[in-house]
Motif scaffolding. Structure first.
Motif, short mmCIF file in Angstrom:
data_model
loop_
_atom_site.label_atom_id
_atom_site.label_comp_id
_atom_site.label_asym_id
_atom_site.label_seq_id
_atom_site.Cartn_x
_atom_site.Cartn_y
_atom_site.Cartn_z
N LEU A 275 -2.34 -5.73 -11.32
CA LEU A 275 -1.26 -6.43 -10.55
C LEU A 275 -0.44 -5.37 -9.59
CD1 LEU A 275 -0.06 -8.88 -13.07
CD2 LEU A 275 -1.25 -9.46 -11.00
N PRO A 276 0.41 -5.92 -8.55
CA PRO A 276 1.15 -4.98 -7.83
C PRO A 276 2.44 -4.75 -8.52
CG PRO A 276 1.13 -7.10 -6.86
CD PRO A 276 -0.06 -7.30 -8.06
N VAL A 277 3.07 -3.66 -8.19
CA VAL A 277 4.37 -3.42 -8.81
C VAL A 277 5.53 -3.68 -7.57
CG1 VAL A 277 5.98 -1.85 -10.05
CG2 VAL A 277 3.46 -1.89 -10.44
N ILE A 278 6.50 -4.55 -7.58
CA ILE A 278 7.49 -4.65 -6.65
C ILE A 278 8.75 -4.07 -6.95
CG2 ILE A 278 6.18 -6.80 -5.65
CD1 ILE A 278 8.52 -8.36 -6.94
N ASN A 279 9.50 -3.90 -6.03
CA ASN A 279 10.82 -3.18 -6.41
C ASN A 279 11.74 -4.10 -6.90
OD1 ASN A 279 11.20 -4.77 -4.18
ND2 ASN A 279 12.61 -3.17 -3.05
N LEU B 100 3.69 4.43 -15.38
CA LEU B 100 2.41 4.27 -15.61
C LEU B 100 1.64 3.85 -14.43
CD1 LEU B 100 2.63 1.95 -18.90
CD2 LEU B 100 1.87 4.33 -18.71
N MET B 101 2.41 3.45 -13.44
CA MET B 101 1.77 2.79 -11.98
C MET B 101 1.24 3.86 -11.18
SD MET B 101 5.25 1.91 -9.69
CE MET B 101 6.03 2.93 -8.90
N ARG B 102 0.28 3.57 -10.32
CA ARG B 102 -0.14 4.33 -9.40
C ARG B 102 0.68 3.98 -7.97
NH1 ARG B 102 -6.43 3.85 -8.62
NH2 ARG B 102 -5.90 4.87 -6.88
N SER B 103 0.98 4.78 -7.11
CA SER B 103 1.70 4.59 -6.15
C SER B 103 0.71 4.61 -4.65
CB SER B 103 2.74 5.60 -5.73
OG SER B 103 2.27 6.97 -5.55
N ASP B 104 -0.41 5.07 -4.81
CA ASP B 104 -1.54 5.15 -3.70
C ASP B 104 -2.16 3.59 -3.86
OD1 ASP B 104 -2.43 5.66 -5.98
OD2 ASP B 104 -4.38 6.49 -4.89
N VAL B 105 -1.60 2.39 -2.91
CA VAL B 105 -2.07 1.28 -3.18
C VAL B 105 -2.58 0.97 -1.48
CG1 VAL B 105 -0.78 0.35 -4.80
CG2 VAL B 105 0.05 0.38 -2.55
N LYS B 106 -3.72 0.22 -1.58
CA LYS B 106 -4.08 -0.51 -0.20
C LYS B 106 -3.25 -1.66 0.00
CE LYS B 106 -7.50 2.73 -0.30
NZ LYS B 106 -7.88 3.65 0.75
N ARG C 158 -9.65 -3.97 -4.62
CA ARG C 158 -8.61 -5.04 -4.40
C ARG C 158 -7.64 -4.51 -3.54
NH1 ARG C 158 -7.88 -3.28 -9.06
NH2 ARG C 158 -9.23 -4.64 -10.01
N VAL C 159 -7.09 -5.26 -2.62
CA VAL C 159 -6.02 -5.01 -1.44
C VAL C 159 -4.96 -5.98 -1.52
CG1 VAL C 159 -5.84 -4.89 1.10
CG2 VAL C 159 -7.84 -4.31 0.24
N ILE C 160 -3.72 -5.48 -1.39
CA ILE C 160 -2.49 -6.28 -1.64
C ILE C 160 -2.35 -6.72 0.07
CG2 ILE C 160 -0.14 -6.06 -2.20
CD1 ILE C 160 -0.74 -4.13 -4.23
N GLY D 64 3.81 -0.09 -5.81
CA GLY D 64 2.82 0.52 -6.70
C GLY D 64 1.83 -0.63 -7.19
N GLN D 65 0.74 0.02 -7.93
CA GLN D 65 -0.16 -1.07 -8.71
C GLN D 65 -0.41 -0.29 -10.02
OE1 GLN D 65 -4.01 -2.33 -6.54
NE2 GLN D 65 -4.50 -0.86 -7.57
N LEU D 66 -0.63 -1.31 -10.96
CA LEU D 66 -0.94 -1.04 -12.52
C LEU D 66 -2.21 -1.88 -12.72
CD1 LEU D 66 -0.35 0.68 -14.91
CD2 LEU D 66 1.34 -1.22 -15.35
#
Length: 596
Positions: free
Chosen positions: A557-561, A464-470, A492-494, A570-572
């Protein structure tokens, strides 16, 4: 003789045949499901008859009984054979387990688990392995039935057919239900029982789309089994007598008693399994040790051996004293718990019927004090077998229809229905599991039924997540940050630390709104960090993600490995997760009612 006029007709007929075949077996076609169900019914009936023939042949060869005799009703003079046969069977099964432990690492999936988690996909090789283990266990006298092997093999064949036809998920689940329905219908000469076994225990729900395929498979399997095995699967009961309204009181009480006994039996099996796991005894040695106990119990009475078909008929027809019935029940309960707990492969379907009939006949004496004594021991035995089977196996309507099909009596069916509802209610409110789902719980699986929850697990954060995160690094000044990320560049920026590990989230609208707030100036980028310890993992499913969104009160929220590296992959957002979750729910609903 061919002519020019009939060649086009031949070609046209061939084309129509191909079109009909393609249409019939297309994905989502009800006609294709029915054709497939007919094939599965044939296979299930043949599989049940074949396994039953092999089992009875092993009983005849090993124990020296007649080819048509039931092991649990035979008189075996050679007690040494009774003692050593289960031990040898345990040793043989141990060799199989040892080989499998070296060559196969994944667990074998049964029909309930397959339909709940894997969209009806079962390995046919695994199904043959389970059937072989079940035959070894039952054939050498272990106190287990063949129903587990019947349903596993038939469901495996059904799943294989569905895979070859490239059927969709919901159709695969229905075909697995057809296989299980055919197996149980053939095993008890009871098509309605088989059909509702599939609906209640394998498919997990009733739908109009599944009705025709499941019932057709059950009927065909019954006919095939009767053609190949005759009347060997019939359960015959004696005189029923007259049922009065006052008889419902002891029947309901008997249902509650059977529920308590069923819970004790399930916990007993779990206790023996846990005891075996905590010991230093290797898994491939445990069946032989369990065979020692079963052999010793078999020397007391052969009625504890195998599933108990012969013993069931023997006790239905006899007027044995209550003390004898209690003794047989305790010995059979112990033998079944030890057999399953020590690693013999099999189920408790028929064993629960046998033990339930004993409880019913034992209950006859106090029942006479409650009513006028109109209930015959046979009626109590039928009520008891249905109520205990519901407590252990589940499926109230399944066991009610079994009572109807073996007695052909409607008044006793209503009495059984009252008892099984009571038994099911008591087990669900006090224990919460059937035997199969209890074993899933012990393995760490939160499966309460075969209802399809596998799609939820497949709908993961990673998908579901997007991989293009700031992303930005900690330590940069506010001015540099604003230059890199002007207002409107992102929501938002991570932020990452010096080791590229996740550190938190900065909301751009909040950061730029700070310029107008002179009462509380924040001069560092770190002052705007939020959700330091709120994140998602890629293997989480959508339901888990929604719960984390709710707890953290975050829109995204960000997605971490993983929890160690904490690399952002990524981000979802909560909105996207809820939308996709709702879409999948609607899709499953439409598939279940045949609208897809």
């Amino acid at each position: 003789m061919k002519t020019l006029s009939n060649i086009p007709l031949l070609r046209l007929g061939h084309a129509w045949g191909k079109l009909i075949k393609k249409k019939a077996f297309a994905r989502g076609s009800e006609l294709g499901l029915i054709f497939s169900a007919m094939l599965i019914g044939l296979a299930a009936g043949a599989a049940v008859s074949g396994m039953s023939w092999i089992s009875r042949s092993l009983h005849s060869l090993i124990f020296g009984i007649g080819r048509l005799d039931w092991l649990s009703a035979s008189i075996i003079d050679n007690k040494l054979i009774v003692l050593t046969a289960p031990i040898i069977g345990g040793m043989l099964l141990g060799v199989v387990l040892f080989i499998l432990s070296r060559r196969r690492r994944r667990a074998i999936v049964d029909p309930i688990e397959a339909n709940a988690l894997y969209g009806g996909r079962i390995s046919l090789t695994d199904s043959f392995i389970v059937a072989g283990q079940n035959l070894i266990s039952n054939g050498f006298g272990a106190s287990v039935g063949l129903e587990a092997g019947y349903t596993q093999l038939s469901a495996g064949l059904a799943s294989k057919l569905g895979s070859k036809l490239n059927l969709r998920r919901e159709d695969m689940r229905i075909l697995v239900g057809c296989g299980a329905a055919g197996a149980i219908a053939a095993a008890f000469n009871a098509p309605l029982t088989g059909a509702f076994y599939a609906f209640e225990l394998i498919i997990g729900t009733y739908s109009m789309v599944a009705l025709a395929p499941v019932v057709i498979s059950a009927i065909i399997a019954t006919f095939v089994a009767r053609a190949l095995s005759g009347d060997s699967f019939l359960i015959e009961v004696g005189e029923i007598g007259t049922i009065t309204p006052a008889d419902y009181v002891p029947a309901i009480l008997l249902g509650a008693i059977c529920a308590g006994v069923g819970i004790v039996i399930m916990q007993g099996v779990a206790f023996i399994e846990e005891l075996a796991r905590k010991s230093s005894i290797p898994p491939y040695v445990r069946p032989a040790l369990g065979g020692i106990v079963v052999g010793l119990l078999g020397m007391v009475t052969p009625q504890v051996l195998s599933a108990g078909h012969g013993a069931l008929h023997l006790n239905l027809d006899s007027d044995a004293p209550v003390k004898i019935l209690i003794g047989i029940f305790l010995l059979k309960s112990l033998a079944s718990a030890v057999s399953i707990g020590s690693g013999f492969r099999g189920g408790l379907f028929f064993a629960s019927l046998f033990m339930g009939s004993l409880i019913g006949k034992i209950f006859g004496m106090p029942a006479d004090m409650i009513t006028t004594g109109s209930l015959t021991p046979t009626v109590l035995a039928v009520v008891g077998m249905s109520a205990l089977a519901v407590a252990i196996i589940g499926g109230p309507l399944t066991m009610t229809f079994l009572a109807l099909e073996i007695t052909a009596d409607f008044p006793i069916t209503a009495l059984v229905l009252a008892a099984v509802i009571t038994s099911s209610l008591v087990v669900r409110t006090t224990f919460g599991y059937s035997f199969a789902t209890w074993r899933f719980h012990l393995r760490g699986e939160s499966i309460r039924s075969a209802h399809d929850v596998g799609w939820i697990r497949n709908l993961t954060v990673e998908k579901l997540m997007r991989s293009d995160v700031k992303c930005a690094r900690l330590g940069v000044s506010l001015e540099e940050f604003r230059e890199t990320f002007p207002l409107g560049a992102a929501k938002r920026v991570i932020l990452l630390d010096t080791s590229d590990r996740y550190a938190g989230v900065v909301s751009l609208p909040e950061l730029y709104a700070e310029e107008a707030d002179t009462a509380r100036p924040r001069t560092r980028l770190e002052d705007f960090l939020t959700h330091h310890n709120d994140f998602l993992l890629p293997q989480m499913n959508a339901k888990q993600a929604v719960e984390i969104f709710d707890q953290s009160r975050a829109e995204a929220l960000p997605v971490i490995n993983n929890l160690i590296d904490r690399r952002v992959i990524g981000q979802l957002s909560e909105a996207h997760t809820l939308r996709r979750y709702s879409e999948e729910l609607d899709r499953r609903r439409r598939e279940a009612v045949g609208e897809a």
